[in-house]
Design a protein around this motif. Sequence first.
Motif, PDB file in Angstrom:
ATOM      1  N   SER A 187       0.847  -1.198   0.000  1.00 24.41           N
ATOM      2  CA  SER A 187       0.000   0.000   0.000  1.00 24.41           C
ATOM      3  C   SER A 187       0.880   1.244   0.000  1.00 24.41           C
ATOM      4  N   GLY A 241      -0.737  -8.319   3.653  1.00 21.50           N
ATOM      5  CA  GLY A 241       0.413  -8.086   2.779  1.00 21.50           C
ATOM      6  C   GLY A 241       1.705  -8.094   3.576  1.00 21.50           C
ATOM      7  N   ILE A 242       2.535  -7.102   3.285  1.00 22.24           N
ATOM      8  CA  ILE A 242       3.833  -7.002   3.968  1.00 22.24           C
ATOM      9  C   ILE A 242       3.715  -6.157   5.248  1.00 22.24           C
ATOM     10  N   SER A 258       0.383  -0.949   5.224  1.00 25.23           N
ATOM     11  CA  SER A 258      -0.843  -0.267   5.649  1.00 25.23           C
ATOM     12  C   SER A 258      -1.103  -0.549   7.129  1.00 25.23           C
ATOM     13  N   ASP A 310      -4.592 -12.510   6.265  1.00 24.04           N
ATOM     14  CA  ASP A 310      -3.999 -12.771   4.948  1.00 24.04           C
ATOM     15  C   ASP A 310      -3.862 -14.290   4.799  1.00 24.04           C
ATOM     16  N   ASP A 335      -7.787 -18.003   4.642  1.00 22.47           N
ATOM     17  CA  ASP A 335      -8.473 -17.452   3.481  1.00 22.47           C
ATOM     18  C   ASP A 335      -9.503 -16.423   3.975  1.00 22.47           C
ATOM     19  N   GLY A 336      -9.487 -15.254   3.392  1.00 17.84           N
ATOM     20  CA  GLY A 336     -10.357 -14.173   3.848  1.00 17.84           C
ATOM     21  C   GLY A 336     -11.838 -14.524   3.748  1.00 17.84           C
ATOM     22  N   ASP A 366      -8.386  -4.877   1.564  1.00 17.92           N
ATOM     23  CA  ASP A 366      -7.311  -4.779   0.572  1.00 17.92           C
ATOM     24  C   ASP A 366      -6.967  -6.147  -0.011  1.00 17.92           C
TER      25      ASP A 366
END
Length: 193
Positions: free
Chosen positions: A29, A55-56, A59, A77, A102-103, A121
């Motif tokens: 992000s 993610g990493i 955000s 995530d 899994d979202g 996201d």
Amino acid sequence: MLDSNIQDKPEIHSQIEQKSKDIGFTMPSDLYIGTLLKTLMASKPKGRFLELGTGIGLSLSWMVDGMDLESELISVDNDSKLIEIVSEYFKADKRVELICEDGSKWIKNYSGDKFDLIFADAWPGKYSEIDEVLNFIKVGGFYVIDDMTAQPNWPEGHEDNVERLVAYLEERDDVTLTKLNWSTGLIIAVKNS
Ligand SMILES: C[S@@+](CC[C@H](N)C(=O)[O-])C[C@H]1O[C@@H](n2cnc3c(N)ncnc32)[C@H](O)[C@@H]1O
């Protein structure tokens, strides 16, 4: 006004940014959504927050920076390597819960309290399970999404998904929304019933 003059980056931000480059993570992000998230988070003392797509952790670093000491945040995530990396940065912070799942599955099974802000996201909570996720938001709470203007990494035909999502949000009478052609293209919606 120079909107790129962002002076309040989280302390940990440059470290995570370097890690993102080192591992070749291609979807971090940007600073603009980061600074916006921090501001919105700061508007909700004792808040309860959700991020779909850790993610990493860029955000996430902004979100955490905007939280007060009594707030709580869940970030989900499905990539175990990313969750492992991000855990290293946030493991000492008891306000943050990282979930590797899994979202879609997580959303379907969630039965806890509602949230003051959700940053969606990842595909789930944005292009699928949108109704469920909007139902998770308190009245007066925020739903935030980015990547709504064409990006170089969009797969073929993704414009149609985006158009459908925007039209769907515009049709709903339980959200008040603003579309911003800033950052990667943002929608900020407030749940109003
Ligand atoms: C745009 S990136 C998130 C970037 C993050 N906000 C950051 O600043 O680093 C999207 C993330 O969603 C995750 N993802 C993709 N599909 C998913 C799914 N079905 N369930 C959960 N996470 C998913 C990917 O692993 C990726 O890390």
